[in-house]
Design a protein around this motif. Structure first.
Motif, PDB file in Angstrom:
ATOM      1  N   LEU A 142       0.658  -1.283  -0.101  1.00  0.00           N
ATOM      2  CA  LEU A 142      -0.035  -0.112  -0.106  1.00  0.00           C
ATOM      3  C   LEU A 142       0.774   1.427   0.026  1.00  0.00           C
ATOM      4  O   LEU A 142       0.513   2.193  -0.496  1.00  0.00           O
ATOM      5  N   TYR A 143       2.084   1.278   0.871  1.00  0.00           N
ATOM      6  CA  TYR A 143       3.010   2.382   1.016  1.00  0.00           C
ATOM      7  C   TYR A 143       3.437   2.506  -0.668  1.00  0.00           C
ATOM      8  O   TYR A 143       3.639   3.650  -1.091  1.00  0.00           O
ATOM      9  N   SER A 144       3.803   1.604  -1.275  1.00  0.00           N
ATOM     10  CA  SER A 144       4.399   1.600  -2.721  1.00  0.00           C
ATOM     11  C   SER A 144       3.446   2.007  -3.517  1.00  0.00           C
ATOM     12  O   SER A 144       3.938   3.047  -4.372  1.00  0.00           O
ATOM     13  N   ALA A 145       2.123   1.644  -3.319  1.00  0.00           N
ATOM     14  CA  ALA A 145       1.157   2.177  -4.473  1.00  0.00           C
ATOM     15  C   ALA A 145       0.932   3.751  -4.049  1.00  0.00           C
ATOM     16  O   ALA A 145       0.786   4.622  -5.196  1.00  0.00           O
ATOM     17  N   ALA A 146       0.907   4.004  -2.868  1.00  0.00           N
ATOM     18  CA  ALA A 146       0.758   5.512  -2.542  1.00  0.00           C
ATOM     19  C   ALA A 146       2.024   6.528  -3.169  1.00  0.00           C
ATOM     20  O   ALA A 146       1.657   7.609  -3.475  1.00  0.00           O
ATOM     21  N   VAL A 147       3.211   6.069  -3.097  1.00  0.00           N
ATOM     22  CA  VAL A 147       4.246   6.880  -3.585  1.00  0.00           C
ATOM     23  C   VAL A 147       4.606   6.426  -5.175  1.00  0.00           C
ATOM     24  O   VAL A 147       5.360   7.477  -5.465  1.00  0.00           O
ATOM     25  N   ALA A 148       4.126   5.717  -5.874  1.00  0.00           N
ATOM     26  CA  ALA A 148       4.484   5.311  -6.874  1.00  0.00           C
ATOM     27  C   ALA A 148       4.681   6.185  -7.955  1.00  0.00           C
ATOM     28  O   ALA A 148       5.286   6.465  -8.917  1.00  0.00           O
ATOM     29  N   GLU A 149       3.572   6.917  -8.134  1.00  0.00           N
ATOM     30  CA  GLU A 149       3.164   8.058  -8.908  1.00  0.00           C
ATOM     31  C   GLU A 149       4.413   9.087  -9.141  1.00  0.00           C
ATOM     32  O   GLU A 149       4.623  10.020  -9.777  1.00  0.00           O
ATOM     33  N   LYS A 160       3.567  13.191   3.094  1.00  0.00           N
ATOM     34  CA  LYS A 160       2.803  14.836   2.919  1.00  0.00           C
ATOM     35  C   LYS A 160       3.751  15.478   1.900  1.00  0.00           C
ATOM     36  O   LYS A 160       3.263  16.248   1.138  1.00  0.00           O
ATOM     37  N   ARG A 161       5.256  15.323   2.035  1.00  0.00           N
ATOM     38  CA  ARG A 161       6.002  15.933   1.104  1.00  0.00           C
ATOM     39  C   ARG A 161       5.793  15.613  -0.117  1.00  0.00           C
ATOM     40  O   ARG A 161       5.529  16.463  -0.953  1.00  0.00           O
ATOM     41  N   LEU A 162       5.779  14.285  -0.273  1.00  0.00           N
ATOM     42  CA  LEU A 162       5.609  13.813  -1.632  1.00  0.00           C
ATOM     43  C   LEU A 162       4.226  14.232  -2.395  1.00  0.00           C
ATOM     44  O   LEU A 162       4.072  14.624  -3.627  1.00  0.00           O
ATOM     45  N   ARG A 163       3.226  14.121  -1.689  1.00  0.00           N
ATOM     46  CA  ARG A 163       1.766  14.272  -2.147  1.00  0.00           C
ATOM     47  C   ARG A 163       1.516  15.701  -2.363  1.00  0.00           C
ATOM     48  O   ARG A 163       0.635  16.256  -3.380  1.00  0.00           O
ATOM     49  N   ASP A 164       1.751  16.660  -1.396  1.00  0.00           N
ATOM     50  CA  ASP A 164       1.336  18.152  -0.948  1.00  0.00           C
ATOM     51  C   ASP A 164       2.465  19.111  -1.618  1.00  0.00           C
ATOM     52  O   ASP A 164       2.003  20.258  -1.681  1.00  0.00           O
ATOM     53  N   GLY A 165       3.564  18.521  -1.491  1.00  0.00           N
ATOM     54  CA  GLY A 165       4.750  19.628  -1.806  1.00  0.00           C
ATOM     55  C   GLY A 165       5.013  19.896  -3.261  1.00  0.00           C
ATOM     56  O   GLY A 165       4.350  19.080  -4.172  1.00  0.00           O
ATOM     57  N   PRO A 166       6.010  20.711  -3.479  1.00  0.00           N
ATOM     58  CA  PRO A 166       6.452  20.929  -4.728  1.00  0.00           C
ATOM     59  C   PRO A 166       6.752  20.045  -5.503  1.00  0.00           C
ATOM     60  O   PRO A 166       7.623  19.270  -4.961  1.00  0.00           O
ATOM     61  N   PRO A 224      12.724  18.259  -8.979  1.00  0.00           N
ATOM     62  CA  PRO A 224      13.411  17.117  -9.342  1.00  0.00           C
ATOM     63  C   PRO A 224      14.181  16.277  -8.348  1.00  0.00           C
ATOM     64  O   PRO A 224      14.432  15.011  -8.726  1.00  0.00           O
ATOM     65  N   HIS A 225      14.325  16.913  -6.996  1.00  0.00           N
ATOM     66  CA  HIS A 225      14.923  15.933  -6.269  1.00  0.00           C
ATOM     67  C   HIS A 225      14.175  15.737  -4.961  1.00  0.00           C
ATOM     68  O   HIS A 225      14.864  15.273  -3.752  1.00  0.00           O
ATOM     69  N   ARG A 226      13.030  15.740  -5.163  1.00  0.00           N
ATOM     70  CA  ARG A 226      12.124  15.420  -3.755  1.00  0.00           C
ATOM     71  C   ARG A 226      12.194  14.022  -3.601  1.00  0.00           C
ATOM     72  O   ARG A 226      12.049  13.814  -2.192  1.00  0.00           O
ATOM     73  N   HIS A 227      12.748  13.200  -4.079  1.00  0.00           N
ATOM     74  CA  HIS A 227      12.903  11.501  -3.864  1.00  0.00           C
ATOM     75  C   HIS A 227      14.011  11.598  -2.614  1.00  0.00           C
ATOM     76  O   HIS A 227      14.173  10.809  -1.910  1.00  0.00           O
ATOM     77  N   TYR A 228      14.931  12.656  -2.733  1.00  0.00           N
ATOM     78  CA  TYR A 228      15.822  12.786  -1.451  1.00  0.00           C
ATOM     79  C   TYR A 228      15.188  12.932  -0.068  1.00  0.00           C
ATOM     80  O   TYR A 228      15.833  12.374   0.764  1.00  0.00           O
ATOM     81  N   PHE A 229      14.173  13.502  -0.145  1.00  0.00           N
ATOM     82  CA  PHE A 229      13.319  13.786   1.110  1.00  0.00           C
ATOM     83  C   PHE A 229      13.092  12.305   1.583  1.00  0.00           C
ATOM     84  O   PHE A 229      13.409  11.909   2.721  1.00  0.00           O
ATOM     85  N   LEU A 230      12.375  11.322   0.776  1.00  0.00           N
ATOM     86  CA  LEU A 230      12.357   9.953   1.237  1.00  0.00           C
ATOM     87  C   LEU A 230      13.545   9.182   1.676  1.00  0.00           C
ATOM     88  O   LEU A 230      13.445   8.419   2.520  1.00  0.00           O
ATOM     89  N   LEU A 231      14.738   9.673   1.024  1.00  0.00           N
ATOM     90  CA  LEU A 231      15.709   8.908   1.332  1.00  0.00           C
ATOM     91  C   LEU A 231      16.326   9.296   2.664  1.00  0.00           C
ATOM     92  O   LEU A 231      16.729   8.524   3.538  1.00  0.00           O
ATOM     93  N   GLY A 232      16.078  10.717   2.936  1.00  0.00           N
ATOM     94  CA  GLY A 232      16.439  11.084   4.170  1.00  0.00           C
ATOM     95  C   GLY A 232      15.743  10.518   5.459  1.00  0.00           C
ATOM     96  O   GLY A 232      16.270  10.173   6.286  1.00  0.00           O
ATOM     97  N   THR A 233      14.267  10.352   5.156  1.00  0.00           N
ATOM     98  CA  THR A 233      13.626   9.921   6.093  1.00  0.00           C
ATOM     99  C   THR A 233      13.822   8.492   6.249  1.00  0.00           C
ATOM    100  O   THR A 233      13.839   7.632   7.379  1.00  0.00           O
TER     101      THR A 233
END
Length: 233
Positions: free
Chosen positions: A87-94, A121-127, A130-139
């Motif tokens: 479910l987590y994967s499906a939520a972030v896939a796009e 929240k960062r992935l879904r509602d943030g800008p 190009p580098h937003r995946h680094y946020f998930l890498l950080g968490t």
């Protein structure tokens, strides 16, 4: 203007994850103690935190090990417990679709409960930078580090922790915190309420299937109510 660089996104993810370690660290300590108590070798307890990397599934693994459960049953049960990661994967896939496979594999490994809750929240509602995946890498990296170190601490000093500390209560607190962080829309709240209402009567089902049944009810309710998100009441 939003600063978009790998470093800034990564550090923002680290900061978002750090408060959740207050629940993760006691959880890791508990697993370290539990693993030794059921007879798992100390090196295997630490190694499992890297191979399985899922708090609830590791606890189930330790309990099944202690009960001398056949390996195929153990593997299947741990797999069922970890189905929520789909479910987590499906939520972030796009949001991660354009990344190369090496990134997807790394982030899939790090995508566990607390990392998802801090990043969605960062992935879904943030800008859509190009580098937003680094946020998930950080968490994910922060969670991974905290989990490994707390498991190791549980193995090394777990027997010295007084039982009166009741660290096992931190498990429930951790998942309550995750729930609060995950509710951002009306459909999220309805899904949580529906799952909570279904879980008690569903506990009569064998093999912990009641938890999966309640999750299915919550998902169905959330999907139905999502059509009303953003509409005036």
């Amino acid at each position: 203007m939003v600063e978009d660089s790998p470093r800034s996104e990564f550090l923002a993810g680290v900061r978002a994850e750090l408060p959740l370690l207050l629940g993760v660290v006691p959880f890791g300590l508990i697993f370290g103690v539990l693993g030794l108590a059921v007879g798992i070798p100390d090196w295997a307890v630490v190694l499992s935190s890297s191979l399985i990397f899922g708090g609830s599934s590791q606890v189930v693994f330790a309990q099944l090990w202690g009960a001398a459960t056949p390996a195929p049953v153990t593997v299947a049960t741990v797999g069922v417990v970890n189905l929520r990661h789909l479910l987590y994967s499906a939520a972030v896939a796009e949001y991660l679709r354009a990344l190369p496979w090496r990134w997807k594999l790394l982030l899939a490994y790090l995508l566990t409960d607390e990392a998802f809750a801090a990043a969605i929240k960062r992935l879904r509602d943030g800008p859509a930078t190009p580098h937003r995946h680094y946020f998930l890498l950080g968490t994910g990296a922060t969670l991974w580090t905290g989990w490994q170190l707390s498991t190791l601490a549980g193995v090394l000093v777990g027997e010295a922790i007084p039982p009166t500390w009741s660290l096992d209560f931190s498990i429930a607190l951790t998942f309550i915190a995750l729930l609060v962080l995950s509710v951002h829309r009306r459909s999220d709240a309805w899904a949580a309420v529906a799952a909570a209402g279904a879980v008690i009567p569903a506990l009569i089902l064998p093999h912990k299937l009641g938890l999966l049944a309640a999750a299915a009810v919550g998902i169905a309710c959330g999907l139905f109510m999502a059509r009303f998100d953003g509409k005036p009441q």
